[in-house]
Write a protein that holds these residues in place. Structure first.
Motif, PDB file in Angstrom:
ATOM      1  N   GLY A 194       6.204   5.091   0.278  1.00 38.37           N
ATOM      2  CA  GLY A 194       5.778   4.623  -1.030  1.00 38.37           C
ATOM      3  C   GLY A 194       6.691   5.080  -2.140  1.00 38.37           C
ATOM      4  O   GLY A 194       6.934   4.342  -3.105  1.00 38.37           O
ATOM      5  N   THR A 213       0.552  -1.899   4.019  1.00 41.66           N
ATOM      6  CA  THR A 213       0.478  -0.441   4.063  1.00 41.66           C
ATOM      7  C   THR A 213       0.138  -0.031   5.487  1.00 41.66           C
ATOM      8  O   THR A 213      -0.735  -0.634   6.124  1.00 41.66           O
ATOM      9  CB  THR A 213      -0.609   0.084   3.106  1.00 41.66           C
ATOM     10  N   THR A 235       5.111   1.857   3.589  1.00 43.45           N
ATOM     11  CA  THR A 235       4.997   0.424   3.328  1.00 43.45           C
ATOM     12  C   THR A 235       5.842  -0.399   4.291  1.00 43.45           C
ATOM     13  O   THR A 235       6.820   0.092   4.857  1.00 43.45           O
ATOM     14  CB  THR A 235       5.466   0.071   1.900  1.00 43.45           C
ATOM     15  N   ALA A 257      -1.411  -5.013   1.396  1.00 45.32           N
ATOM     16  CA  ALA A 257      -1.157  -4.094   0.290  1.00 45.32           C
ATOM     17  C   ALA A 257      -0.833  -4.868  -0.969  1.00 45.32           C
ATOM     18  O   ALA A 257      -0.457  -6.043  -0.929  1.00 45.32           O
ATOM     19  CB  ALA A 257      -0.006  -3.163   0.643  1.00 45.32           C
ATOM     20  N   TYR A 265       0.207   1.654  -5.300  1.00 39.68           N
ATOM     21  CA  TYR A 265       1.202   2.721  -5.400  1.00 39.68           C
ATOM     22  C   TYR A 265       1.418   3.197  -6.831  1.00 39.68           C
ATOM     23  O   TYR A 265       2.445   3.796  -7.144  1.00 39.68           O
ATOM     24  CB  TYR A 265       2.519   2.247  -4.755  1.00 39.68           C
TER      25      TYR A 265
END
Length: 368
Positions: free
Chosen positions: A126, A141, A303, A349, A354
């Motif tokens: 991240g 993610t 990620t 995600a 983040y």
């Protein structure tokens, strides 16, 4: 007699006419049914054809990994991913000629490749993603196996060794640990923590540290935040810091006493347990020779990101890649491939996930 014959003939004629009408009606009905069936079949075929994804050819799909482990180990472990991606993307209408996998020389190198469009997909932490989100877009993610230890108190990690994985629990975050080794200084610091004493800045500054590159969440960013919160300091304020090219290198330094403290993700000792004695020079179990002296706040998982500037990337391919990685993680072969990063699976995600990383990056920039 003639009258009876006439009546009989008339009856036969009537029956014949009725039979003829019935036959004509059946023929009409059968013809209509056949036409209806043909129309239905044609419609179903057309519908089936319409649901089939249109074929798109991709000559080369480039996938890059960060060097969180030995690059040769990553390349070997991820070799099956090439065919797995081809197969899964193929079910979504993509014919991929070649999948090329490489390991960046640094975390930043992968971020820069995504920004430049010279790689299409990057499996990056991240912290790296948020540094390069002008040119990179997060699509997934990773989820990891939850660990038997998750305390903020480092002593709890030492009292409950070894740390093990929990088969029935998944976690969307992990922690970074400050880990001491068998050197005299490392043992001195661990003894203080295990006796319930607070470490001073002088304690930490007198030790030799091994850290990762500045965009590594577990290997740099969150340990810096930990120092900032407790001492108003950062890793750059330490007197003796060495940057490692991989966590394996850090643990090799720790095993032979070149480093007193390493910073690493929470299950890094599990990953390096065997090599500790077979390759790194440890003289006993990694669990006996190491201790935790610091635990950071939770870190959102790694990620799967794509390049915003890749010539082949579009919304359709992003969706296909999301589905492909999730499907791959659901197979035994796929699980083995992604276990190189301790990934267990993937979930969708979005950039806002983040924001915590962005806050961390901003704090680090403000401290420089």
């Amino acid at each position: 007699m003639k009258k009876r014959i006439k009546h009989l003939f008339a009856g036969v004629l009537a029956i014949g006419l009725l039979a003829g009408c019935s036959a004509n009606n059946n023929a009409g009905n059968n013809g209509e049914a056949a036409n209806n069936a043909a129309a239905t079949n044609n419609g179903a075929a057309a519908a089936a054809e319409a649901t089939q994804p249109a074929n798109t050819e991709i000559d080369v799909l480039k996938v890059s990994f960060v060097p969180s482990k030995d690059p040769d180990q990553i390349i070997t472990a991820t070799e099956p991913l090439k065919e797995l991606l081809k197969q899964q993307l193929g079910t979504q209408g993509y014919t991929v000629g070649d999948v090329q996998i490489d390991v960046g020389t640094t975390y930043e190198a992968v971020g820069e490749a995504l920004s430049a469009g010279t790689t299409d997909v990057g499996l990056i932490p991240g912290g790296t993603y948020t540094l390069y989100d002008d040119g990179a877009e997060v699509i997934l993610t990773a989820t990891r196996k939850a660990l038997s230890n998750d305390s903020d108190n480092p002593k709890d990690w030492n009292d409950n060794k070894p740390t093990t994985g929990l088969d029935d629990q998944q976690a969307s975050y992990y922690r970074s640990l400050l880990i001491t080794g068998p050197s005299a200084k490392g043992q001195e610091l661990a003894a203080k923590v295990n006796n319930g004493e607070e470490l001073t800045w002088e304690d930490l500054d007198s030790a030799n540290w091994a850290v990762m590159s500045t965009s590594s969440s577990a290997g740099y960013i969150y340990p810096t935040l930990w120092l900032q919160e407790k001492y108003g300091k950062s890793l750059t304020d330490l007197s003796k810091v060495t940057q490692s090219d991989s966590y394996g290198s850090s643990f090799a330094r720790l095993a032979v006493g070149q480093a007193d403290i390493v910073v690493a993700f929470a299950d890094a000792r599990r990953d390096n347990e065997e090599k500790w004695t077979s390759e790194y020079g440890g003289t006993g179990s990694i669990w006996d020779q190491t201790n935790v002296i610091g635990v950071t706040q939770p870190i959102y998982n790694d990620t799967v990101s794509v390049s915003k500037n890749s010539p082949i990337m579009n919304d359709e391919l992003k969706k296909a890649l999301q589905d492909a990685f999730i499907a791959i993680a659901g197979t035994d072969e796929g699980k083995e491939v992604i276990s190189i990063y301790s990934h267990e699976g993937y979930k969708l995600a979005q950039s806002a996930d983040y924001d915590g990383e962005r806050d961390a990056q901003e704090l680090i920039r403000s401290m420089k």
